[in-house]
Design a protein around this motif. Structure first.
Motif, PDB file in Angstrom:
ATOM      1  N   ILE A  39       1.008  -1.080   0.176  1.00 29.78           N
ATOM      2  CA  ILE A  39      -0.054   0.088   0.048  1.00 29.78           C
ATOM      3  C   ILE A  39       0.859   1.046   0.019  1.00 29.78           C
ATOM      4  N   ARG A  40       2.123   1.157   0.653  1.00 29.97           N
ATOM      5  CA  ARG A  40       2.828   2.365   0.768  1.00 29.97           C
ATOM      6  C   ARG A  40       3.359   2.748  -0.661  1.00 29.97           C
ATOM      7  N   ASP A  41       3.376   1.985  -1.631  1.00 24.69           N
ATOM      8  CA  ASP A  41       3.715   2.535  -2.979  1.00 24.69           C
ATOM      9  C   ASP A  41       2.882   3.262  -3.573  1.00 24.69           C
ATOM     10  N   TYR A  42       1.984   3.483  -3.038  1.00 24.37           N
ATOM     11  CA  TYR A  42       0.546   4.214  -3.770  1.00 24.37           C
ATOM     12  C   TYR A  42       0.284   5.573  -2.755  1.00 24.37           C
ATOM     13  N   THR A  43       1.208   6.014  -1.827  1.00 29.19           N
ATOM     14  CA  THR A  43       0.927   7.123  -1.292  1.00 29.19           C
ATOM     15  C   THR A  43       1.563   8.313  -2.098  1.00 29.19           C
ATOM     16  N   LEU A  44       0.911   9.473  -1.997  1.00 30.00           N
ATOM     17  CA  LEU A  44       1.750  10.683  -2.668  1.00 30.00           C
ATOM     18  C   LEU A  44       2.730  11.329  -1.469  1.00 30.00           C
ATOM     19  N   SER A  45       2.875  10.680  -0.318  1.00 32.97           N
ATOM     20  CA  SER A  45       3.709  11.078   0.753  1.00 32.97           C
ATOM     21  C   SER A  45       5.363  10.798   0.398  1.00 32.97           C
ATOM     22  N   LYS A  46       6.320  11.655   0.567  1.00 35.16           N
ATOM     23  CA  LYS A  46       7.520  11.465   0.317  1.00 35.16           C
ATOM     24  C   LYS A  46       8.015  10.485   1.505  1.00 35.16           C
ATOM     25  N   GLN A  47       7.446  10.556   2.651  1.00 35.07           N
ATOM     26  CA  GLN A  47       7.862   9.686   3.849  1.00 35.07           C
ATOM     27  C   GLN A  47       6.999   8.408   3.538  1.00 35.07           C
ATOM     28  N   LYS A  48       6.181   8.094   2.607  1.00 29.94           N
ATOM     29  CA  LYS A  48       5.620   6.847   2.534  1.00 29.94           C
ATOM     30  C   LYS A  48       4.446   6.450   3.440  1.00 29.94           C
ATOM     31  N   GLN A  49       3.953   7.862   4.120  1.00 30.80           N
ATOM     32  CA  GLN A  49       3.056   7.678   5.161  1.00 30.80           C
ATOM     33  C   GLN A  49       1.619   7.357   4.761  1.00 30.80           C
ATOM     34  N   VAL A  50       1.041   6.443   5.447  1.00 30.39           N
ATOM     35  CA  VAL A  50      -0.461   5.868   4.688  1.00 30.39           C
ATOM     36  C   VAL A  50      -1.168   6.159   5.751  1.00 30.39           C
ATOM     37  N   ASP A  51      -0.960   6.820   7.209  1.00 30.02           N
ATOM     38  CA  ASP A  51      -1.727   6.805   8.150  1.00 30.02           C
ATOM     39  C   ASP A  51      -1.772   8.415   8.828  1.00 30.02           C
ATOM     40  N   ASP A  52      -2.563   8.568   9.499  1.00 27.27           N
ATOM     41  CA  ASP A  52      -2.621   9.893  10.455  1.00 27.27           C
ATOM     42  C   ASP A  52      -3.647   9.769  11.704  1.00 27.27           C
ATOM     43  N   GLY A  58      -8.090  10.742  20.358  1.00 24.90           N
ATOM     44  CA  GLY A  58      -8.178   9.389  20.710  1.00 24.90           C
ATOM     45  C   GLY A  58      -6.634   8.716  20.173  1.00 24.90           C
ATOM     46  N   ARG A  59      -6.334   7.557  20.972  1.00 20.29           N
ATOM     47  CA  ARG A  59      -5.015   6.974  20.746  1.00 20.29           C
ATOM     48  C   ARG A  59      -4.937   6.365  19.406  1.00 20.29           C
ATOM     49  N   GLY A  60      -3.850   5.998  18.815  1.00 22.54           N
ATOM     50  CA  GLY A  60      -3.437   5.512  17.567  1.00 22.54           C
ATOM     51  C   GLY A  60      -3.589   6.214  16.408  1.00 22.54           C
ATOM     52  N   ALA A  61      -3.654   5.531  15.461  1.00 20.14           N
ATOM     53  CA  ALA A  61      -3.909   6.374  13.957  1.00 20.14           C
ATOM     54  C   ALA A  61      -4.803   5.509  13.243  1.00 20.14           C
ATOM     55  N   VAL A  62      -5.184   6.083  11.962  1.00 21.83           N
ATOM     56  CA  VAL A  62      -6.180   5.448  11.190  1.00 21.83           C
ATOM     57  C   VAL A  62      -5.511   5.254   9.699  1.00 21.83           C
ATOM     58  N   MET A  63      -5.749   4.329   8.871  1.00 23.41           N
ATOM     59  CA  MET A  63      -5.440   4.224   7.652  1.00 23.41           C
ATOM     60  C   MET A  63      -5.843   5.343   6.800  1.00 23.41           C
ATOM     61  N   GLN A  64      -5.173   5.924   5.922  1.00 21.20           N
ATOM     62  CA  GLN A  64      -6.011   6.859   5.157  1.00 21.20           C
ATOM     63  C   GLN A  64      -6.464   6.520   3.792  1.00 21.20           C
ATOM     64  N   HIS A 115      -4.877  -1.813   9.483  1.00 17.84           N
ATOM     65  CA  HIS A 115      -3.914  -1.798  10.672  1.00 17.84           C
ATOM     66  C   HIS A 115      -4.012  -0.418  11.421  1.00 17.84           C
ATOM     67  N   TYR A 116      -3.335  -0.475  12.750  1.00 15.33           N
ATOM     68  CA  TYR A 116      -3.598   0.530  13.429  1.00 15.33           C
ATOM     69  C   TYR A 116      -5.031   0.540  14.172  1.00 15.33           C
ATOM     70  N   GLU A 117      -5.725   1.611  14.067  1.00 14.14           N
ATOM     71  CA  GLU A 117      -6.836   1.921  14.537  1.00 14.14           C
ATOM     72  C   GLU A 117      -8.237   1.554  13.591  1.00 14.14           C
ATOM     73  N   GLY A 118      -7.731   1.218  12.306  1.00 18.61           N
ATOM     74  CA  GLY A 118      -8.632   0.950  11.348  1.00 18.61           C
ATOM     75  C   GLY A 118      -8.395   1.518  10.069  1.00 18.61           C
ATOM     76  N   VAL A 119      -9.528   1.807   9.180  1.00 21.58           N
ATOM     77  CA  VAL A 119      -9.439   2.093   8.186  1.00 21.58           C
ATOM     78  C   VAL A 119     -10.494   3.324   7.938  1.00 21.58           C
ATOM     79  N   ASP A 120     -10.084   4.301   7.121  1.00 19.82           N
ATOM     80  CA  ASP A 120     -10.905   5.442   7.074  1.00 19.82           C
ATOM     81  C   ASP A 120     -12.224   4.980   6.350  1.00 19.82           C
ATOM     82  N   GLN A 121     -13.210   5.295   6.960  1.00 20.66           N
ATOM     83  CA  GLN A 121     -14.777   4.857   6.758  1.00 20.66           C
ATOM     84  C   GLN A 121     -15.368   5.326   5.304  1.00 20.66           C
ATOM     85  N   ARG A 122     -14.648   6.381   4.729  1.00 14.94           N
ATOM     86  CA  ARG A 122     -14.821   6.694   3.519  1.00 14.94           C
ATOM     87  C   ARG A 122     -14.417   5.849   2.330  1.00 14.94           C
ATOM     88  N   PHE A 123     -13.308   5.155   2.427  1.00 18.47           N
ATOM     89  CA  PHE A 123     -12.818   4.212   1.494  1.00 18.47           C
ATOM     90  C   PHE A 123     -13.796   2.883   1.671  1.00 18.47           C
TER      91      PHE A 123
END
Length: 436
Positions: A39-52, A58-64, A115-123
């Motif tokens: 999945i990281r191969d398809y992010t536009l982030s230079k840091q290969k970030q896929v969560d926020d 709340g604790r943790g992060a959500v996959m974008q 992963h993390y706390e889950g996936v963005d519901q919009r996807f």
């Protein structure tokens, strides 16, 4: 070709499992195509970030949503549209019926590993067709669940397994748990393979396996058992057997075989009375003329051919074993004895009511064979009433073969006809008629 694409943050882990063993070989033969996409191969982030961080705190992060969408878009544009599944603890529980449905209704699956706390519901709302859960527990990521789903579905694809029986005989295919499995050696640490599996009788093996499936499912998964449509005649018969066997004692100590003594006679006669009553209830005209009486057993004891099985000192069974020839056996009709060598004959065998269904009858046959081996004979023979189905089944289970019909002495008005059975004592199974 059946195709599954997995969207994951750990493609190497997925490839290592799904690319080996049966699924790996099926891919080599062109039956399956399994591919993991980072999945990281398809992010536009230079840091290969896929969560926020999640909105609302709340604790943790959500996959974008966007990296997931871009990965999903690449798969659908490259490999074609597929039925998209998100592996989630909030999903519908996965079972064999779901595996069969996915294998039957789709030829391309896209599995999304969160992963993390889950996936963005919009996807999920926009691109996921269904959510599936392995059960009421939480994993650190969706890869294990996705691989389990992929494995369960792929093994149902025609050609992946060598024969449909490879999965049709297993747990959950028809709502039942699988029967116990055994392999060589026949005896391991004092534990023996069930006699039915050694009988060579396919119908007997299948009956035993079905019975074990019913027993296991009822004991371990009463929720599944309650849903079973057990209306067939065989299933009803097996259920009655299981109910009856549930009332039988579980033997925790060995059965001991010894010569009978005159002190055993009262218990032997009570045991015979129980057997006579059971035969009468079953409509079997055997032992209904007063035979065998006390004098018969006394004569057997005097000759040293009457034996008893005891359980913790209690009489459980009785039988007599004599060395042939036996009057009437030479006049066998509708068949013939297999061998001309010396033989022993099993007589007057019975099991106490309290021990029926506990394996005592099988042990009785084993004891008779062991004793016969010490009598310098090649064969063990026995006859039983043509309506005594229980005895006939026991003999077949114990390796005996039907050889023909004989006549015995019976009181006036009682049926003298008997079915004759024979077993070879060298441990080798008898060849079937017409075969070498």
């Amino acid at each position: 070709m059946y195709r599954i694409d997995l969207m994951t943050l750990f493609p190497d882990a997925v490839d290592g499992v799904l690319g080996s063993s049966i699924l790996g070989r099926a891919q080599g033969r062109g039956l399956l195509a399994l591919q993991a996409h980072q999945i990281r191969d398809y992010t536009l982030s230079k840091q290969k970030q896929v969560d926020d961080y999640p909105y609302g705190g709340g604790r943790g992060a959500v996959m974008q949503a966007d990296p997931l969408y871009r990965c999903w878009q690449h798969i659908t544009e490259t490999c074609g549209p597929g039925h998209t599944i998100y592996l989630s603890p909030c999903g519908t529980p996965f079972d064999q019926a779901a595996a069969k449905r996915l294998a039957r209704e789709h030829d391309h699956l896209i599995l999304v590993c969160g992963h993390y706390e889950g996936v963005d519901q919009r996807f999920l709302d926009a691109y996921v067709d269904e959510e599936i859960s392995l059960g009421d527990f939480v994993l650190t990521g969706g890869e294990i669940a996705a691989m389990a789903v992929a494995d369960a579905v792929c093994r149902l694809v025609p050609g992946v397994l060598s024969d449909p029986a490879c999965f049709e005989d297993e747990s959950h295919w028809d709502g039942l748990l699988e029967y116990p499995q055994y392999s060589r050696p026949e005896l391991w640490q004092g534990r023996a393979v069930p006699k039915e599996l050694l009988s060579g009788d396919h119908s007997q093996v299948q009956r035993w396996r079905r019975k074990q499936q019913l027993l296991r499912t009822r004991q371990r998964r009463p929720d599944l058992f309650a849903k079973l449509p057990l209306s067939s005649r065989q299933d009803q018969e097996l259920l009655r057997e299981l109910e009856w066997e549930a009332t039988r004692p579980v033997l925790t100590a060995p059965l001991l075989c010894r010569p009978a003594t005159t002190d055993d006679l009262p218990a032997i006669l009570e045991l015979v009375a129980q057997a006579r009553a059971l035969l009468r209830r079953r409509g079997v005209d055997q032992w209904q003329d007063g035979y065998p009486a006390a004098q018969v057993f006394q004569a057997d004891m005097a000759q040293g051919c009457c034996h008893v099985l005891t359980y913790e000192g209690e009489l459980a069974a009785v039988f007599s074993l004599t060395r042939g020839p036996e009057a009437g056996y030479d006049a066998i009709t509708d068949g013939k004895w297999r061998g001309d060598g010396p033989y022993a004959v099993l007589h007057r065998s019975a099991v106490a009511d309290r021990f029926r269904g506990a394996g005592v009858a099988d042990r009785l046959l084993e004891s008779a064979k062991e004793l016969a081996l010490g009598m310098d004979v090649e064969w063990l023979r026995v006859d039983t009433h043509r309506k005594n189905k229980a005895m006939q089944n026991l003999l077949r289970r114990g390796g005996f073969q039907y050889r023909g019909n004989v006549l015995v002495c019976a009181g006036e008005g009682h049926d003298p006809r008997r079915l004759a059975f024979e077993a070879k004592l060298d441990g080798r199974p008898l060849a079937r008629e017409g075969k070498k």
